[in-house]
Design a protein around this motif. Structure first.
Motif, PDB file in Angstrom:
ATOM      1  N   GLU A   1       5.918   1.433  -7.877  1.00 28.28           N
ATOM      2  CA  GLU A   1       6.400   1.538  -6.506  1.00 28.28           C
ATOM      3  C   GLU A   1       5.934   0.305  -5.745  1.00 28.28           C
ATOM      4  OE1 GLU A   1       6.009   4.681  -2.790  1.00 28.28           O
ATOM      5  OE2 GLU A   1       4.504   4.718  -4.368  1.00 28.28           O
ATOM      6  N   ALA A   2       6.870  -0.398  -5.103  1.00 29.18           N
ATOM      7  CA  ALA A   2       6.519  -1.604  -4.353  1.00 29.18           C
ATOM      8  C   ALA A   2       5.853  -1.223  -3.035  1.00 29.18           C
ATOM      9  CB  ALA A   2       7.756  -2.443  -4.078  1.00 29.18           C
ATOM     10  N   CYS A   3       4.798  -1.934  -2.699  1.00 23.99           N
ATOM     11  CA  CYS A   3       4.153  -1.763  -1.409  1.00 23.99           C
ATOM     12  C   CYS A   3       4.987  -2.489  -0.357  1.00 23.99           C
ATOM     13  CB  CYS A   3       2.738  -2.331  -1.445  1.00 23.99           C
ATOM     14  SG  CYS A   3       1.926  -2.274   0.174  1.00 23.99           S
ATOM     15  N   VAL A   4       5.294  -1.809   0.712  1.00 26.29           N
ATOM     16  CA  VAL A   4       6.090  -2.398   1.790  1.00 26.29           C
ATOM     17  C   VAL A   4       5.333  -3.543   2.460  1.00 26.29           C
ATOM     18  CG1 VAL A   4       7.283  -1.904   3.965  1.00 26.29           C
ATOM     19  CG2 VAL A   4       7.171  -0.161   2.197  1.00 26.29           C
ATOM     20  N   GLY A   5       4.012  -3.452   2.505  1.00 25.84           N
ATOM     21  CA  GLY A   5       3.216  -4.474   3.174  1.00 25.84           C
ATOM     22  C   GLY A   5       3.075  -5.753   2.390  1.00 25.84           C
ATOM     23  N   CYS A   6       2.561  -5.663   1.165  1.00 24.66           N
ATOM     24  CA  CYS A   6       2.257  -6.875   0.387  1.00 24.66           C
ATOM     25  C   CYS A   6       3.276  -7.161  -0.707  1.00 24.66           C
ATOM     26  CB  CYS A   6       0.855  -6.784  -0.204  1.00 24.66           C
ATOM     27  SG  CYS A   6       0.630  -5.443  -1.397  1.00 24.66           S
ATOM     28  N   GLY A   7       4.114  -6.190  -1.033  1.00 25.13           N
ATOM     29  CA  GLY A   7       5.145  -6.391  -2.037  1.00 25.13           C
ATOM     30  C   GLY A   7       4.716  -6.160  -3.468  1.00 25.13           C
ATOM     31  N   VAL A   8       3.446  -5.860  -3.698  1.00 27.85           N
ATOM     32  CA  VAL A   8       2.951  -5.642  -5.047  1.00 27.85           C
ATOM     33  C   VAL A   8       3.413  -4.272  -5.542  1.00 27.85           C
ATOM     34  CG1 VAL A   8       0.869  -5.346  -6.447  1.00 27.85           C
ATOM     35  CG2 VAL A   8       0.963  -7.152  -4.742  1.00 27.85           C
ATOM     36  N   HIS A   9       3.752  -4.207  -6.819  1.00 28.54           N
ATOM     37  CA  HIS A   9       4.138  -2.941  -7.441  1.00 28.54           C
ATOM     38  C   HIS A   9       2.901  -2.254  -8.000  1.00 28.54           C
ATOM     39  CE1 HIS A   9       8.627  -3.245  -7.610  1.00 28.54           C
ATOM     40  NE2 HIS A   9       8.281  -4.435  -7.141  1.00 28.54           N
ATOM     41  N   PHE A  10       2.732  -0.990  -7.623  1.00 34.86           N
ATOM     42  CA  PHE A  10       1.630  -0.171  -8.115  1.00 34.86           C
ATOM     43  C   PHE A  10       2.204   1.033  -8.840  1.00 34.86           C
ATOM     44  CE2 PHE A  10      -0.261  -2.475  -4.608  1.00 34.86           C
ATOM     45  CZ  PHE A  10      -1.545  -2.736  -5.049  1.00 34.86           C
ATOM     46  N   PRO A  11       1.441   1.580  -9.774  1.00 35.45           N
ATOM     47  CA  PRO A  11       1.897   2.828 -10.389  1.00 35.45           C
ATOM     48  C   PRO A  11       2.077   3.891  -9.298  1.00 35.45           C
ATOM     49  CG  PRO A  11       0.015   1.936 -11.573  1.00 35.45           C
ATOM     50  CD  PRO A  11       0.165   1.128 -10.320  1.00 35.45           C
ATOM     51  N   PRO A  12       3.006   4.810  -9.510  1.00 33.39           N
ATOM     52  CA  PRO A  12       3.185   5.865  -8.508  1.00 33.39           C
ATOM     53  C   PRO A  12       1.864   6.595  -8.264  1.00 33.39           C
ATOM     54  CG  PRO A  12       4.923   5.973 -10.153  1.00 33.39           C
ATOM     55  CD  PRO A  12       3.914   4.963 -10.641  1.00 33.39           C
ATOM     56  N   PHE A  13       1.607   6.885  -7.030  1.00 36.78           N
ATOM     57  CA  PHE A  13       0.358   7.547  -6.652  1.00 36.78           C
ATOM     58  C   PHE A  13       0.681   8.498  -5.523  1.00 36.78           C
ATOM     59  CE2 PHE A  13      -3.613   7.851  -4.246  1.00 36.78           C
ATOM     60  CZ  PHE A  13      -4.503   8.172  -5.261  1.00 36.78           C
ATOM     61  N   ASN A  14       0.243   9.715  -5.664  1.00 35.33           N
ATOM     62  CA  ASN A  14       0.469  10.707  -4.619  1.00 35.33           C
ATOM     63  C   ASN A  14      -0.795  10.789  -3.775  1.00 35.33           C
ATOM     64  OD1 ASN A  14       1.450  12.744  -3.045  1.00 35.33           O
ATOM     65  ND2 ASN A  14       1.132  14.356  -4.560  1.00 35.33           N
ATOM     66  N   GLY A  15      -0.774  10.125  -2.645  1.00 37.78           N
ATOM     67  CA  GLY A  15      -1.959  10.115  -1.801  1.00 37.78           C
ATOM     68  C   GLY A  15      -1.617   9.659  -0.394  1.00 37.78           C
TER      69      GLY A  15
ATOM     70  N   VAL B   1      -1.676   7.389   3.191  1.00 33.94           N
ATOM     71  CA  VAL B   1      -1.527   6.001   3.628  1.00 33.94           C
ATOM     72  C   VAL B   1      -2.060   5.912   5.046  1.00 33.94           C
ATOM     73  CG1 VAL B   1       0.447   5.470   2.140  1.00 33.94           C
ATOM     74  CG2 VAL B   1       0.836   6.385   4.423  1.00 33.94           C
ATOM     75  N   HIS B   2      -2.260   4.716   5.510  1.00 33.15           N
ATOM     76  CA  HIS B   2      -2.723   4.492   6.880  1.00 33.15           C
ATOM     77  C   HIS B   2      -1.606   4.864   7.855  1.00 33.15           C
ATOM     78  CE1 HIS B   2      -4.147   2.308  10.420  1.00 33.15           C
ATOM     79  NE2 HIS B   2      -5.351   2.407   9.872  1.00 33.15           N
ATOM     80  N   PRO B   3      -1.948   5.354   9.046  1.00 31.92           N
ATOM     81  CA  PRO B   3      -0.898   5.778   9.982  1.00 31.92           C
ATOM     82  C   PRO B   3      -0.002   4.663  10.513  1.00 31.92           C
ATOM     83  CG  PRO B   3      -3.092   6.199  10.906  1.00 31.92           C
ATOM     84  CD  PRO B   3      -3.283   5.679   9.515  1.00 31.92           C
ATOM     85  N   TYR B   4      -0.506   3.435  10.639  1.00 30.66           N
ATOM     86  CA  TYR B   4       0.360   2.372  11.158  1.00 30.66           C
ATOM     87  C   TYR B   4       0.294   1.063  10.388  1.00 30.66           C
ATOM     88  CZ  TYR B   4      -3.923   1.197  13.705  1.00 30.66           C
ATOM     89  OH  TYR B   4      -5.216   0.906  14.032  1.00 30.66           O
ATOM     90  N   MET B   5      -0.639   0.913   9.450  1.00 31.18           N
ATOM     91  CA  MET B   5      -0.614  -0.222   8.524  1.00 31.18           C
ATOM     92  C   MET B   5       0.233   0.248   7.345  1.00 31.18           C
ATOM     93  SD  MET B   5      -4.382  -1.908   8.270  1.00 31.18           S
ATOM     94  CE  MET B   5      -5.491  -0.558   8.633  1.00 31.18           C
ATOM     95  N   ILE B   6       1.467  -0.161   7.291  1.00 32.63           N
ATOM     96  CA  ILE B   6       2.386   0.388   6.315  1.00 32.63           C
ATOM     97  C   ILE B   6       2.107  -0.177   4.918  1.00 32.63           C
ATOM     98  CG2 ILE B   6       4.808   0.622   5.671  1.00 32.63           C
ATOM     99  CD1 ILE B   6       5.470   0.581   8.650  1.00 32.63           C
ATOM    100  N   SER B   7       1.911   0.731   3.977  1.00 38.13           N
ATOM    101  CA  SER B   7       1.673   0.359   2.582  1.00 38.13           C
ATOM    102  C   SER B   7       2.144   1.501   1.691  1.00 38.13           C
ATOM    103  CB  SER B   7       0.186   0.091   2.343  1.00 38.13           C
ATOM    104  OG  SER B   7      -0.555   1.293   2.452  1.00 38.13           O
ATOM    105  N   SER B   8       2.143   1.234   0.400  1.00 43.69           N
ATOM    106  CA  SER B   8       2.412   2.322  -0.545  1.00 43.69           C
ATOM    107  C   SER B   8       1.109   3.094  -0.752  1.00 43.69           C
ATOM    108  CB  SER B   8       2.907   1.754  -1.873  1.00 43.69           C
ATOM    109  OG  SER B   8       1.862   1.079  -2.540  1.00 43.69           O
ATOM    110  N   PRO B   9       1.202   4.349  -1.162  1.00 44.92           N
ATOM    111  CA  PRO B   9      -0.031   5.090  -1.456  1.00 44.92           C
ATOM    112  C   PRO B   9      -0.883   4.411  -2.533  1.00 44.92           C
ATOM    113  CG  PRO B   9       1.814   6.612  -1.286  1.00 44.92           C
ATOM    114  CD  PRO B   9       2.389   5.213  -1.262  1.00 44.92           C
ATOM    115  N   GLY B  10      -0.246   3.794  -3.528  1.00 46.69           N
ATOM    116  CA  GLY B  10      -1.001   3.102  -4.576  1.00 46.69           C
ATOM    117  C   GLY B  10      -1.777   1.913  -4.040  1.00 46.69           C
TER     118      GLY B  10
END
Length: 181
Positions: A13-27, A29-38
């Protein structure tokens, strides 16, 4: 450094903030610093390493917080503007003015809040730093992790170069308010 940014890897899953792909993670996220859970989880792992090590520098830990926040700025909103502004000012004071005193860091949030009506959204750079939290994960030596964290923050600061003149104005206002000379 190995990078998995901009790759379409299966089961990632790509992180919206930095663009790095992380394995799917169910967890969370920060309320206003947008990122993927991974990505948010990876950042938490890095912070945990700093907290658990008696050898870790609190200054470098703070720079790591600044780097992550700026690399994951979110979308224009009062909270995101205030957050990104504060973190950009921190890096400006550290890298440009060589000011890194614990006293000003304690008062920074209140000071940035005091001037928040004078800040505006700065469009993040397309390439927001050359290093990401994913590059820090393999570092097991706390000294190497700290060195890479500073490089991470520096690469992000440098990537915001088109806004440096505005950030310098804001930083000078903060310096004056906090008597940092």
């Amino acid at each position: 450094m190995k990078r998995n940014k901009d790759l379409n890897l299966p089961d990632t899953e790509a992180c919206v903030g930095c663009g790095v792909h992380f394995p799917p993670f169910n967890g969370p996220v920060h309320p206003y610093m947008i990122s993927s859970p991974g990505c948010w989880n990876a950042y938490g792992e890095i912070l945990q390493r700093f907290y658990e090590s008696s050898l870790a520098s609190s200054d470098v830990h703070r720079i790591c917080v600044d780097a992550y926040a700026i690399q994951h700025p979110g979308i224009p909103s009062p909270r995101a503007i205030q957050s990104v502004t504060g973190h950009l000012i921190n890096l400006c004071l550290i890298f440009e003015y060589r000011i890194n005193k614990l006293e000003w860091r304690r008062g920074m949030i209140q000071t940035v809040t005091h001037f928040s009506d004078q800040f505006n959204w700065l469009e993040p750079p397309i390439q927001n730093g050359l290093i990401t939290v994913a590059d820090l994960i393999p570092q097991t030596d706390i000294y190497e992790l700290q060195q890479l964290s500073v490089k991470w923050a520096r690469s992000i600061w440098d990537s915001w170069h088109v806004h440096h003149s505005v950030i310098h104005k804001w930083a000078n206002k903060i310096k004056e308010h906090l008597n940092l000379y």
